[in-house]
Enzyme design. Sequence first.
Site, PDB file in Angstrom:
ATOM      1  CB  THR A  88      -0.600  -0.034   1.179  1.00 20.80           C
ATOM      2  OG1 THR A  88      -1.607  -1.165   1.366  1.00 20.80           O
ATOM      3  CG2 THR A  88      -1.628   0.990   1.289  1.00 20.80           C
ATOM      4  N   GLY A 100      -3.663  -6.725   6.247  1.00 24.64           N
ATOM      5  CA  GLY A 100      -4.552  -5.777   6.505  1.00 24.64           C
ATOM      6  C   GLY A 100      -5.916  -6.495   7.487  1.00 24.64           C
ATOM      7  CB  THR A 118       1.508  -0.532   4.389  1.00 25.26           C
ATOM      8  OG1 THR A 118       1.830  -1.426   3.574  1.00 25.26           O
ATOM      9  CG2 THR A 118       2.836   0.118   5.300  1.00 25.26           C
ATOM     10  N   GLY A 147      -9.214  -4.964   2.193  1.00 19.64           N
ATOM     11  CA  GLY A 147      -8.055  -5.011   3.290  1.00 19.64           C
ATOM     12  C   GLY A 147      -8.575  -3.766   4.115  1.00 19.64           C
ATOM     13  CG  ASP A 148      -5.180  -2.180   6.642  1.00 21.24           C
ATOM     14  OD1 ASP A 148      -4.866  -2.782   5.569  1.00 21.24           O
ATOM     15  OD2 ASP A 148      -4.623  -1.071   6.844  1.00 21.24           O
TER      16      ASP A 148
END
Length: 309
Positions: free
Chosen positions: A175, A229, A226, A205-206
């Site tokens: 990320t 996640g 990053t 993901g997050d």
Amino acid sequence: MTDSPHWSLVIHGGAGSIERHRLTADQDAGVRAGLGRALDAGVAVLRAGGPALDAVEAAVRVLEEDPHFNAGRGAAFARDGTIELDAAIMDGRTRAAGAVSGITATRSPVGLARRVMEASPHVLLGGEGAERFAREQGLATAEPGWFATEERRRQLDELLARNADAFDIDMKYGTVGAVARDAAGHLAAATSTGGVTGKRWGRIGDSPLIGAGTHADDRSSAVSCTGSGEFFIRIGVGHEIGARIRLLGEDTQTAADAVMAEVRALGGTGGVIVTDPAGAAVWSFTTPGMYRARATESGVREVAVYGDE
């Protein structure tokens, strides 16, 4: 950081198994140059007295255009050979936020996330609905081939050759994100990603989840994450760091380190970048390396890749 800069900017381009023997000289140089360009884009906004929100978007847009990073052009391939992009942005002044997931055609996912925040009543839009909103807003699009690179395709092929059911949690090329504190004292955070190589079933993901991978609150901190996640989601890393600063009175580095230790204790890895109302510019990561850079009004300028830098 021991100084208290008026404005500050921290960016990242992913954390993971980033070690000297894994990167060629050209890759190392390309990553550093990309981080430097993104830092310059954000600094130009802050130096001119612009808002933190504009600075983090500007920095992330540069990284989305750079194939060295897993966001926008150069994003990871899903298991079925497609590319699905996620992004989020948050304004610490008002706690307004926008996010998108499963984007396949909008050239700048972070730009679309900001448009969701400012031109819709919603926070998170996904898939074709988000793309339809982007078209209505007149945002730039790109053909699927523009996002793809041969290196990312090779990573997918290699992964599937080893185990057809696997997905990559190594996060070597993860990320991207940025956090900033502007001259007026306001905070902002932005994150953009292609997810993980070999992801399946529309995995999210997050990164686009406010409070997990992206969070900003003028009362505490701005955070972009990053890493693996699923663990960041379970902990609510972005919000958790801010809560430790605001409610426990921890300094920013201590809070970031404590939450990353919690991620590691649950079995996850990765990193965070954080700034706070005083303009601290910190990072914390549990991996061998993290693509990262920071700059402050007091003259700090640093670009780093490996853990021993």
